[in-house]
Design a protein around this motif. Structure first.
Motif, PDB file in Angstrom:
ATOM      1  N   LEU A 130     -36.989 -19.542 -18.569  1.00  0.00           N
ATOM      2  CA  LEU A 130     -37.246 -20.585 -19.554  1.00  0.00           C
ATOM      3  C   LEU A 130     -36.069 -20.784 -20.501  1.00  0.00           C
ATOM      4  O   LEU A 130     -35.727 -21.913 -20.861  1.00  0.00           O
ATOM      5  CB  LEU A 130     -38.512 -20.234 -20.355  1.00  0.00           C
ATOM      6  N   ARG A 131     -35.437 -19.695 -20.916  1.00  0.00           N
ATOM      7  CA  ARG A 131     -34.289 -19.808 -21.812  1.00  0.00           C
ATOM      8  C   ARG A 131     -33.115 -20.508 -21.149  1.00  0.00           C
ATOM      9  O   ARG A 131     -32.341 -21.191 -21.803  1.00  0.00           O
ATOM     10  CB  ARG A 131     -33.868 -18.421 -22.278  1.00  0.00           C
ATOM     11  N   CYS A 132     -32.994 -20.358 -19.829  1.00  0.00           N
ATOM     12  CA  CYS A 132     -31.919 -21.035 -19.111  1.00  0.00           C
ATOM     13  C   CYS A 132     -32.095 -22.556 -19.199  1.00  0.00           C
ATOM     14  O   CYS A 132     -31.119 -23.297 -19.160  1.00  0.00           O
ATOM     15  CB  CYS A 132     -31.916 -20.581 -17.649  1.00  0.00           C
ATOM     16  N   TYR A 133     -33.342 -22.985 -19.357  1.00  0.00           N
ATOM     17  CA  TYR A 133     -33.635 -24.410 -19.485  1.00  0.00           C
ATOM     18  C   TYR A 133     -33.715 -24.863 -20.947  1.00  0.00           C
ATOM     19  O   TYR A 133     -34.150 -25.961 -21.236  1.00  0.00           O
ATOM     20  CB  TYR A 133     -34.947 -24.741 -18.765  1.00  0.00           C
ATOM     21  N   GLY A 134     -33.303 -23.962 -21.840  1.00  0.00           N
ATOM     22  CA  GLY A 134     -33.213 -24.334 -23.254  1.00  0.00           C
ATOM     23  C   GLY A 134     -34.463 -24.059 -24.080  1.00  0.00           C
ATOM     24  O   GLY A 134     -34.499 -24.422 -25.265  1.00  0.00           O
ATOM     25  N   ALA A 135     -35.463 -23.431 -23.491  1.00  0.00           N
ATOM     26  CA  ALA A 135     -36.681 -23.141 -24.250  1.00  0.00           C
ATOM     27  C   ALA A 135     -36.419 -22.023 -25.272  1.00  0.00           C
ATOM     28  O   ALA A 135     -35.637 -21.109 -25.019  1.00  0.00           O
ATOM     29  CB  ALA A 135     -37.795 -22.723 -23.289  1.00  0.00           C
ATOM     30  N   LYS A 136     -37.084 -22.123 -26.408  1.00  0.00           N
ATOM     31  CA  LYS A 136     -37.019 -21.081 -27.425  1.00  0.00           C
ATOM     32  C   LYS A 136     -38.284 -20.235 -27.308  1.00  0.00           C
ATOM     33  O   LYS A 136     -39.361 -20.660 -27.711  1.00  0.00           O
ATOM     34  CB  LYS A 136     -36.894 -21.695 -28.818  1.00  0.00           C
ATOM     35  N   VAL A 137     -38.132 -19.050 -26.754  1.00  0.00           N
ATOM     36  CA  VAL A 137     -39.294 -18.182 -26.515  1.00  0.00           C
ATOM     37  C   VAL A 137     -39.371 -17.163 -27.644  1.00  0.00           C
ATOM     38  O   VAL A 137     -38.410 -16.442 -27.925  1.00  0.00           O
ATOM     39  CB  VAL A 137     -39.179 -17.471 -25.157  1.00  0.00           C
TER      40      VAL A 137
END
Length: 201
Positions: A193-200
């Protein structure tokens, strides 16, 4: 069966020798060539091959135990049903090698070139593929649990049904990896998800 023990070879051309079913124990090979050689069913144990050339060699049903193949060339070699048990194969090139039925038991396969390799349904648990080039490889239904895939190139690789749980995936560019049907754990899902820019959080 020819048995070779504790031998050292440097710049030797074995390409025209019939080494079928030969057994090598704790032997060292420096920049030797086995290109297009007959190496069916050979056995190596505790050997070291440094910058050796196996291109086009016939190595089907060969068995290698705790042997090192460092920066070796296996292009178009026949490794059908070969077995690599706890081997170190770092920096070696397997482009267009015949790998059907190969068995890889743990070991270090970092920096290897396995582009477009067919590794479907393989048990690759615990294998180190650090910075390995697996672009376009077929890893469908492969068991990669606890493998080290850090910074590996998985671009266009086929991973449908593969199991990545517990594997190290730091540095993988997920943007060009199809993860449909891949089994992941929560840590890997967050990395994806972080690779796609999500802030987890």
């Amino acid at each position: 069966m020819n048995v070779f023990t504790d031998e050292h070879y440097e710049l030797v051309d074995f390409g025209d020798r019939d080494l079928k079913e030969a057994q090598f124990i704790r032997c060292t090979f420096e920049r030797c060539t086995f290109a297009s050689g007959s190496l069916e069913e050979i056995e190596t144990s505790g050997c070291r091959f440094n910058s050796c050339d196996f291109r086009g060699a016939v190595m089907n049903a060969s068995t290698h135990t705790e042997t090192a193949f460092l920066n070796c060339q296996f292009g178009e070699a026949n490794l059908f049903v070969a077995k690599f048990d706890r081997c170190k194969v770092t920096g070696s090139d397997f482009v267009k090698a015949q790998l059907d039925g190969i068995t890889i038991v743990q070991g270090d396969w970092s920096y290897v070139n396995l582009r477009h390799a067919r590794l479907t349904k393989q048990d690759l648990r615990g294998v180190a593929f650090y910075e390995a080039d697996l672009a376009g490889a077929n890893l469908e239904k492969a068991d990669l649990r606890k493998a080290d895939l850090s910074r590996a190139n998985l671009g266009q690789a086929k991973l449908k049904g593969a199991d990545l749980r517990g594997a190290e995936v730091d540095g993988i560019n997920w943007l060009n990896v199809d993860v449909k049907g891949v089994r992941m754990d929560s840590v890997q899902a967050i990395s994806f998800l972080r690779c796609y820019g999500a802030k987890v959080e």
